[in-house]
Design a protein around this motif. Structure first.
Motif, PDB file in Angstrom:
ATOM      1  N   UNK A 190     -55.485  20.144  82.709  1.00 25.37           N
ATOM      2  CA  UNK A 190     -56.599  19.202  82.811  1.00 25.37           C
ATOM      3  C   UNK A 190     -57.486  19.415  81.598  1.00 25.37           C
ATOM      4  N   UNK A 191     -57.699  18.368  80.811  1.00 22.19           N
ATOM      5  CA  UNK A 191     -58.436  18.530  79.565  1.00 22.19           C
ATOM      6  C   UNK A 191     -59.059  17.221  79.129  1.00 22.19           C
ATOM      7  N   UNK A 192     -60.198  17.322  78.457  1.00 15.44           N
ATOM      8  CA  UNK A 192     -60.794  16.149  77.818  1.00 15.44           C
ATOM      9  C   UNK A 192     -60.735  16.269  76.299  1.00 15.44           C
ATOM     10  N   UNK A 193     -60.017  17.274  75.813  1.00 13.74           N
ATOM     11  CA  UNK A 193     -59.901  17.432  74.359  1.00 13.74           C
ATOM     12  C   UNK A 193     -59.155  16.246  73.755  1.00 13.74           C
ATOM     13  N   UNK A 194     -59.486  15.926  72.517  1.00 12.48           N
ATOM     14  CA  UNK A 194     -58.829  14.834  71.800  1.00 12.48           C
ATOM     15  C   UNK A 194     -57.469  15.311  71.285  1.00 12.48           C
ATOM     16  N   UNK A 195     -56.407  14.769  71.879  1.00  8.36           N
ATOM     17  CA  UNK A 195     -55.062  15.215  71.498  1.00  8.36           C
ATOM     18  C   UNK A 195     -54.774  14.976  70.019  1.00  8.36           C
ATOM     19  N   UNK A 196     -55.445  13.963  69.440  1.00  5.62           N
ATOM     20  CA  UNK A 196     -55.194  13.627  68.032  1.00  5.62           C
ATOM     21  C   UNK A 196     -55.930  14.587  67.100  1.00  5.62           C
ATOM     22  N   UNK A 197     -56.862  15.330  67.663  1.00  6.42           N
ATOM     23  CA  UNK A 197     -57.685  16.182  66.798  1.00  6.42           C
ATOM     24  C   UNK A 197     -58.139  17.403  67.600  1.00  6.42           C
ATOM     25  N   UNK A 198     -57.195  18.286  67.916  1.00  7.09           N
ATOM     26  CA  UNK A 198     -57.488  19.418  68.788  1.00  7.09           C
ATOM     27  C   UNK A 198     -58.307  20.479  68.051  1.00  7.09           C
TER      28      UNK A 198
END
Length: 480
Positions: A190-198
């Motif tokens: 579960x994450x709200x991190x930006x997959x394109x810019x981790x």
RNA sequence: UCCCCUGUAGCUCAAUUGGUAGAGCGAGCGGCUGUUAACCGCUAGGUUGCUGGUUCGAGUCCAGCCGGGGGAGCCA
């Protein structure tokens, strides 16, 4: 419920179930029903028959549409499978066979049309379950899936009722959980991190400290550890909620998202746990047989002709109790006597499905509780027995399915628990709050887990758990 | 993840050793009937999962990919 404005109908609104039962209605009553058409059959002599279902019961109601209706030619004869309607009329004794009463309509108002019947995905014909999974939003309009929905609801209510009436509290354990405390099974991140810019740390690894919770989080694979905390204050508790496993399991018995029931009882040992499991299972199956005879009759007639007999036998039987040692001895004797198994049997191995089926179906012929398994094949939290080589774990095995429940008495002694955590290479700091439960007022306690979908499949004879949950989630499939 | 099977009309399935793609159900229209798994007739409906290869010719044979099912493991 308020009458719909556009209908202009004034007769008492009834469900199909009320209309078809003497408790709800009597012949001669002027009533109004709403629902969806399963089939329309015409008599060009001047009337049509509509089978209308609304989900309130298994049977649809037959609505008789006379040619005298003002919209008969313009609308009624265009109604077909899947259309929604509101019908007003008089409840009368049926002139035909197949139903005792029917609705002699004085008004039929189409509510929603099926614009192109040729493209309607669930016309009145036989479909495979595999196909119906592709139209899960419409499959509930079929006999099988509407019956399944009612059985599922009935069993869920029976679960809550059983626990409530026996002094258990329903505990809403978290869906989102810290990753390191649960151990068993692959988990969904579960994450709200930006997959394109981790975000990354100086070492180049993903910086979970910048994530929403400031740490790595996952969907729960079990509420057990959390519910133990509530057990050690409320005495009798249970969880009943969604559970998530990211295992790449492609079988008829696994889902990535499923519902699990996990009771936990304080001041209790393994024998108390087994007693609870037996009483609980018999109770919910008895409720199902009592409350949904029509739906269960459908499953018996069309899905599994033994399902009712199997449940009747289940609720009437008394469960056999047997130690793992004894189970192994019996299996070894069977092998010596010529019984063939694919997997070898010896003390220390986990029982395979074929072994469990032999014990419960062939040897005992009733449900069996196998208890006290070797410690090396079980989880860290299970209570060590005095023999030093087994733990107080149990499996409930039932004819026709094998393992239906897995449970254990929990290790309540902090020193023994710590030794086990260390032995299994786990990080003791991850379990700080779980260990607190043993430091402050610990008591012997026990519980078990029951997969809700497997329970429904067992009760109905449905062969695949994907067909006993409304919108199944499995590897590569999260449609709808 | 491993093993096996499989993909042809909206759905369920045929199609002989490689040789013009069919049926049933469903749908539409008509007939008949207090009908109820209705019945009878007519009509419509296809780039045979995708890509490439072998061949005079591929639904059929080969390779890869994608999807579905069953079993195993893991488990609930």
């Amino acid at each position: 419920m308020e009458p719909m404005e556009r209908s202009g109908m004034s007769a008492t609104l009834r469900t199909v179930k009320e209309a078809l039962t003497t408790e709800g209605c009597r012949e001669g009553d002027a009533i109004r029903i709403r629902g969806w058409i399963r089939t329309r059959r015409d008599s060009k002599a001047g009337l049509s028959f509509l089978q209308v279902h609304d989900g309130s019961c298994f049977d649809p109601i037959q609505v008789v549409a006379s040619g005298d209706l003002e919209n008969y030619e313009s609308e009624v004869v265009r109604l077909g499978t899947g259309c929604s309607v509101e019908c007003e009329g008089t409840l009368v004794a049926s002139q035909g066979k197949g139903q005792s009463v029917e609705l002699q309509a004085v008004r039929i108002i189409p509510v929603g049309w099926v614009e192109d019947p040729d493209t309607y995905p669930v016309p009145a014909k036989r479909h495979t379950f595999e196909y119906l999974r592709e139209v899960a939003h419409l499959r509930v309009r079929t006999n099988t899936f509407s019956a399944m929905a009612r059985v599922r609801h009935c069993l869920a209510q029976a679960v809550h009722r059983y626990f409530h009436e026996n002094g258990f509290y329903w505990v809403h354990t978290p869906i989102i959980t810290g990753s390191d405390c649960e151990g068993a099974g692959e988990m969904f991140r579960v994450s709200t991190l930006d997959f394109e810019n981790l975000p990354r740390t100086e070492e180049g690894i993903i910086d979970t400290a910048q994530d929403f919770f400031g740490r790595e989080t996952n969907l729960t694979v079990s509420g057990q550890l959390n519910v133990e905390a509530y057990c050690l204050a409320l005495s009798k508790v249970y969880t009943f909620g969604p559970t998530f496993r990211a295992e790449n399991s492609n079988t008829s018995r696994h889902l990535a998202e499923f519902w699990m029931i996990e009771p936990e009882i304080a001041f209790a040992d393994l024998a108390d746990d087994a007693d609870l499991a037996e009483d609980f299972l018999k109770s919910i199956f008895r409720t199902l047989l009592d409350e949904l005879p029509d739906d269960m009759g459908f499953f018996r007639d069309r899905i599994d002709k033994t399902c009712i007999d199997r449940l009747e036998a289940f609720v009437e039987s008394s469960f056999e109790r047997m130690d793992y040692n004894e189970a192994i001895r019996l299996l070894e004797e069977a092998v010596a006597g010529g019984e063939k198994f694919d997997y070898p049997v010896s003390w220390g191995v986990d029982l395979q499905s074929e072994h469990e089926r032999w014990l419960t179906e062939t040897h005992v012929g009733r449900p069996v509780v196998v208890m006290n398994y070797p410690r090396d094949i079980k989880a860290f939290y299970m209570r060590q027995n005095d023999d030093g080589r087994t733990v107080a774990a149990m499996d409930v095995l039932a004819p026709g399915i094998g393992e239906i429940i897995g449970g254990a008495q929990r290790e309540e002694r902090l020193d023994v628990l710590d030794a086990r955590i260390a032995e299994m290479g786990l990080d003791v700091s991850d379990y700080w709050w779980y260990r607190d439960l043993r430091k402050y007022g610990t008591v012997p306690h026990a519980g078990f887990g029951l997969g809700f979908e497997r329970t429904i499949a067992y009760a109905t004879g449905m062969a695949n758990v994907r067909d006993v949950i409304p919108f199944p989630r499995t590897p590569r499939t999260a449609d709808f």
